[in-house]
Design a protein around this motif. Sequence first.
Motif, short mmCIF file in Angstrom:
data_model
loop_
_atom_site.label_atom_id
_atom_site.label_comp_id
_atom_site.label_asym_id
_atom_site.label_seq_id
_atom_site.Cartn_x
_atom_site.Cartn_y
_atom_site.Cartn_z
N VAL A 128 25.60 -50.07 -24.90
CA VAL A 128 26.93 -49.59 -25.18
C VAL A 128 26.81 -48.10 -24.74
O VAL A 128 27.65 -47.51 -24.15
N HIS A 129 25.54 -47.38 -25.26
CA HIS A 129 25.40 -46.06 -24.75
C HIS A 129 25.26 -45.68 -23.19
O HIS A 129 25.87 -44.99 -22.72
N GLY A 130 24.77 -46.93 -22.68
CA GLY A 130 24.61 -46.87 -21.21
C GLY A 130 25.94 -46.86 -20.71
O GLY A 130 26.29 -46.35 -19.58
N LEU A 131 26.79 -48.03 -21.02
CA LEU A 131 28.28 -48.10 -20.44
C LEU A 131 29.11 -46.71 -20.54
O LEU A 131 29.72 -46.21 -19.82
N LEU A 132 28.81 -46.06 -21.84
CA LEU A 132 29.72 -44.90 -22.11
C LEU A 132 29.02 -43.75 -21.08
O LEU A 132 29.68 -42.84 -20.56
N SER B 101 35.46 -46.27 -21.71
CA SER B 101 34.96 -45.09 -22.96
C SER B 101 35.32 -45.79 -24.31
O SER B 101 34.66 -45.45 -25.41
N GLU B 102 36.76 -46.06 -24.29
CA GLU B 102 37.16 -46.52 -25.85
C GLU B 102 36.51 -47.65 -26.15
O GLU B 102 36.08 -47.69 -27.20
N ALA B 103 36.15 -48.73 -25.33
CA ALA B 103 35.42 -49.93 -25.76
C ALA B 103 33.97 -49.39 -26.32
O ALA B 103 33.44 -49.95 -27.37
N SER B 104 33.20 -48.46 -25.39
CA SER B 104 32.14 -48.05 -25.77
C SER B 104 32.05 -47.35 -27.18
O SER B 104 31.31 -47.71 -28.32
N ARG C 267 31.41 -41.92 -18.30
CA ARG C 267 31.10 -40.38 -18.34
C ARG C 267 30.88 -39.76 -16.69
O ARG C 267 31.54 -38.97 -16.17
N LEU C 268 29.82 -40.56 -16.12
CA LEU C 268 29.39 -40.09 -14.79
C LEU C 268 30.75 -40.28 -13.88
O LEU C 268 30.85 -39.50 -12.87
N GLU C 269 31.03 -41.41 -14.03
CA GLU C 269 32.24 -41.88 -12.95
C GLU C 269 33.59 -40.75 -13.27
O GLU C 269 34.15 -40.34 -12.18
N HIS D 127 46.07 -44.51 -11.37
CA HIS D 127 46.43 -45.31 -12.67
C HIS D 127 45.25 -46.43 -12.82
O HIS D 127 44.99 -46.40 -14.12
N LEU D 128 44.93 -47.11 -12.05
CA LEU D 128 43.80 -48.20 -12.17
C LEU D 128 42.50 -47.47 -12.65
O LEU D 128 41.86 -47.89 -13.53
N LEU D 129 42.20 -46.52 -12.24
CA LEU D 129 40.89 -45.58 -12.43
C LEU D 129 40.89 -44.96 -13.84
O LEU D 129 40.12 -45.31 -14.57
N ARG D 130 41.93 -44.62 -14.04
CA ARG D 130 42.35 -44.07 -15.28
C ARG D 130 42.24 -45.16 -16.33
O ARG D 130 41.68 -44.78 -17.55
N ALA D 131 42.94 -46.20 -16.18
CA ALA D 131 42.87 -47.30 -17.29
C ALA D 131 41.43 -47.90 -17.30
O ALA D 131 40.95 -48.07 -18.42
N GLN D 132 40.66 -48.12 -16.18
CA GLN D 132 39.20 -48.33 -16.17
C GLN D 132 38.30 -47.56 -16.90
O GLN D 132 37.71 -47.98 -17.75
#
Length: 473
Positions: free
Chosen positions: A291-295, A245-248, A299-301, A235-240
Amino acid sequence: MTRRLLLSYLALTLLVLAVLEIPLGYFYARGEESRFSQAVERDASMLAEVAEENIEKHNLEALPELAEEYAEDTGARVVVVDRTGRLLTDSANSTATGTVLSEQADIAAALRNKATSATRTDAQGGDILAVTMPGSSGTTVRGALRVTYPMTMVTDREHRIWLALALGGAGILAAVALVAFTLARWITRPLRTLERATTQLADGHLANPPDAATGPPELRRLATSFNHTATRLQHLLRAQHGFASEASHQLKTPLASLRLRLENFEPYLDPRAHASLDETIEEVERLSRMVHGLLALARLENAATTPEPVDLDAVLADRAAMWESLAYEQHVAVAVTGPATGRVWAIPGALEQIVDNLIANALRVSPPGTTITLARAPGAELHVIDQGPGMPPADRDRAFDRFWRASDAHHDGTGLGLPIVRHLVHASGGRITLAAAPGGGLDAHVRLRPANQDARPFGRRAPTPGNRPRTRL
């Protein structure tokens, strides 16, 4: 673990059986020998009395019949001598009648009215029990009698008892093995489900949670705790991941709109403010790349982390060809050196991103007229070496931290390129380090795992004009 538990149970059972059965077999063998010796002495004593009586009555014709009858019934050998040691009868007929045997120690002792019993080796090399009794009335000795038995009569019984004990022990071991195997399986079944669940959780998705209703109480409680921990962790990982993803995604549109508005201000600004406007637009562009880097990290994780065999030589040739034109514009060369490496383990698409990011970082700091070297080394190792200013040891230690940038950096990086590279290398089962390059510059050293030579080889992928370098971070 089932095998280890089973072996421990069997080893303990075997130790108990050895402690019980070996002394039991030993004392039984000694007791059997003692009973056998006593029985032979008793028979020899009775035969000696009968023989002495016949000698006293000069009834010597009855002695051969007496000796042969006993020998036929028991398998023993009976020898009778008179008081001078002269042989009267031999049930085996191996010694002539009248032969003097008084020089033999047991016969001489019996003629002195002394009984003897001893185990010795016969002419054939076998062990025999010899019991010699005097034929006497009081102190008057009229002859002597010797009874000899082969010890095989005792050793055969000893072997049978040892065999019975061994078969009994084997039966007990088989029964214990069956019970122990059932018990070990009952104990280890929850552990196996926990192991599978842990592997699935490490891969990012727990499809089969462990059963908390079977096995010993301690393991049931452990499975319950694991399920609770795994559920909360997922749950924590999905939230993180969802937040990143949403913030990016949500930041992309405002940043693009902000850049357009800033560019629309340019005709209305005083020419003296254009420099500040350009700097502001560059910062917005850097923020957009961040922002692209965070996204990309998000995605990698969330991506698959199962490595596959990848042809390192083909990837290096492909990416070097793609970066060659951009490097040429900055008067920098890209060279691939070293012996062919073959296939290595890497998650899908990771190797291309690793090489792209390392070449991009090297190109930012490479002065004109220098070369970026992609050096292959034995053991599935790759060195990306530039001839730039390099980095001090303290900066090399922090270079893989997210958003970290050197204090003297003059480029527009976001501090996410090397963290992405490290994540991809670690997910592929490798390691990456930064070191000073010989002659100056930086050496990005990537160690990957060689793929199994028995696996089906991948074909070499040729560069195509449509390929372009990945976005640099």
